[in-house]
Design a protein around this motif. Structure first.
Motif, mmCIF file in Angstrom:
data_model
loop_
_atom_site.group_PDB
_atom_site.id
_atom_site.type_symbol
_atom_site.label_atom_id
_atom_site.label_comp_id
_atom_site.label_asym_id
_atom_site.label_seq_id
_atom_site.Cartn_x
_atom_site.Cartn_y
_atom_site.Cartn_z
ATOM 1 N N LEU A 251 47.596 27.976 46.910
ATOM 2 C CA LEU A 251 47.635 26.361 45.804
ATOM 3 C C LEU A 251 48.117 27.022 44.381
ATOM 4 C CD1 LEU A 251 44.487 24.877 47.362
ATOM 5 C CD2 LEU A 251 46.835 24.458 48.349
ATOM 6 N N SER A 252 48.302 27.764 43.989
ATOM 7 C CA SER A 252 48.782 27.989 42.649
ATOM 8 C C SER A 252 47.657 27.381 41.285
ATOM 9 C CB SER A 252 50.247 27.025 42.552
ATOM 10 O OG SER A 252 51.366 27.996 42.963
ATOM 11 N N LEU A 253 46.594 27.280 41.472
ATOM 12 C CA LEU A 253 46.014 26.684 40.529
ATOM 13 C C LEU A 253 45.526 27.978 39.854
ATOM 14 C CD1 LEU A 253 43.308 25.256 43.191
ATOM 15 C CD2 LEU A 253 45.165 24.480 41.884
ATOM 16 N N GLU A 254 45.604 27.671 38.587
ATOM 17 C CA GLU A 254 45.837 28.093 37.511
ATOM 18 C C GLU A 254 43.780 28.817 36.591
ATOM 19 O OE1 GLU A 254 47.429 27.465 34.147
ATOM 20 O OE2 GLU A 254 49.669 27.008 34.882
ATOM 21 N N MET A 255 43.493 28.826 37.642
ATOM 22 C CA MET A 255 42.335 29.388 37.540
ATOM 23 C C MET A 255 41.523 30.752 38.104
ATOM 24 S SD MET A 255 40.583 27.116 40.896
ATOM 25 C CE MET A 255 38.566 26.673 40.193
ATOM 26 N N LYS A 256 40.426 31.905 37.543
ATOM 27 C CA LYS A 256 40.363 32.653 38.029
ATOM 28 C C LYS A 256 38.241 32.334 38.712
ATOM 29 C CE LYS A 256 43.018 35.054 34.594
ATOM 30 N NZ LYS A 256 42.426 36.171 33.538
ATOM 31 N N ILE A 257 38.766 32.927 39.950
ATOM 32 C CA ILE A 257 37.186 32.706 40.430
ATOM 33 C C ILE A 257 36.418 34.237 40.144
ATOM 34 C CG2 ILE A 257 35.977 32.346 42.580
ATOM 35 C CD1 ILE A 257 37.637 29.991 42.275
ATOM 36 N N GLY A 258 35.152 34.355 39.270
ATOM 37 C CA GLY A 258 35.461 35.057 38.755
ATOM 38 C C GLY A 258 33.540 36.284 40.173
ATOM 39 N N ASP A 259 32.586 35.162 40.561
ATOM 40 C CA ASP A 259 31.879 34.935 41.616
ATOM 41 C C ASP A 259 31.238 34.011 41.934
ATOM 42 O OD1 ASP A 259 29.488 36.200 42.325
ATOM 43 O OD2 ASP A 259 28.886 36.708 40.221
ATOM 44 N N VAL A 260 30.648 34.400 43.078
ATOM 45 C CA VAL A 260 30.037 33.318 44.217
ATOM 46 C C VAL A 260 28.744 33.617 44.247
ATOM 47 C CG1 VAL A 260 30.390 32.823 46.320
ATOM 48 C CG2 VAL A 260 32.516 32.945 45.125
ATOM 49 N N GLU A 261 27.527 32.305 44.441
ATOM 50 C CA GLU A 261 26.974 33.207 44.578
ATOM 51 C C GLU A 261 26.140 31.871 45.634
ATOM 52 O OE1 GLU A 261 21.873 32.743 42.196
ATOM 53 O OE2 GLU A 261 24.336 31.862 41.259
ATOM 54 N N PHE A 262 24.916 32.540 46.703
ATOM 55 C CA PHE A 262 24.883 31.521 47.766
ATOM 56 C C PHE A 262 23.685 30.973 47.559
ATOM 57 C CE2 PHE A 262 28.578 32.221 50.346
ATOM 58 C CZ PHE A 262 28.805 31.496 51.457
ATOM 59 N N GLN A 263 22.836 30.364 47.805
ATOM 60 C CA GLN A 263 21.509 29.667 47.563
ATOM 61 C C GLN A 263 20.623 30.454 48.913
ATOM 62 O OE1 GLN A 263 20.824 25.456 47.097
ATOM 63 N NE2 GLN A 263 19.390 25.630 48.637
ATOM 64 N N GLY A 264 19.305 30.408 49.014
ATOM 65 C CA GLY A 264 18.634 31.830 49.839
ATOM 66 C C GLY A 264 18.273 31.205 50.759
#
Length: 173
Positions: free
Chosen positions: A150-163
């Protein structure tokens, strides 16, 4: 036979599957980011007995209240109230040191609305939590692909799922 042991330093625990199939999760205090040393361990101040610091992934922590009267101590895995559903975390601090943490975070126990500790985590809770955390890496990679497509200027650093696996938190820059 050697047991299957996995070190999860982002959550500060080891997880191992025993020969009988039981999943065992053990708190490792030296493995935590932003670990706090409890220099007041053994000091009893009853007005703080129901407050606990609960740690989730990386640096996400919160102060929770145990109104149920259960016996909870540092290192216990607990199911806590979340914005939607419930989450699973590890108790990292208990007792009067939590009061010092509250003061540092400008939390007034008389006015603040604490989220609750529902119970100690059961084996089924831990299984569900492990299933949710197993999806984090794959989800992060897919989110990075979507952001690039999508050419978004963002860096995904991490993902955390709820328990309970119903919600994911995306950390990005």
């Amino acid at each position: 036979m050697i047991e299957n042991k996995e070190f999860d330093c982002s959550r500060g625990c080891t997880v191992e599957r025993k020969e009988d199939g039981e999943l065992k999760c053990t708190y490792r205090s030296g493995c935590c980011k932003l670990e706090v040393f409890n220099y007041l361990k053994g000091v009893n101040q009853e007005q703080y007995d129901k407050y606990f610091e609960v740690r989730f992934k990386n640096t996400r922590k919160g102060i929770y209240i145990n109104d149920s009267g259960q016996s909870i101590k540092t290192g216990d895995k607990v199911v806590v109230e979340a914005a939607t559903g419930h989450d699973l975390g590890i108790v990292t601090l208990e007792g009067p040191i939590v009061a010092a943490q509250m003061a540092a975070k400008h939390i007034n126990p008389e006015e603040f609305e604490f989220r609750k500790i529902y119970r100690k985590a059961k084996p089924l809770d831990i299984e569900k939590w492990r299933e949710a955390t197993a999806r984090e890496q794959e989800t992060m990679i897919r989110a990075r692909q979507l952001a690039a497509n999508l050419s978004l200027e963002m860096k995904i650093g991490d993902v955390e799922f709820q328990g309970d696996g119903t919600k994911a938190i995306f950390y990005y820059i």
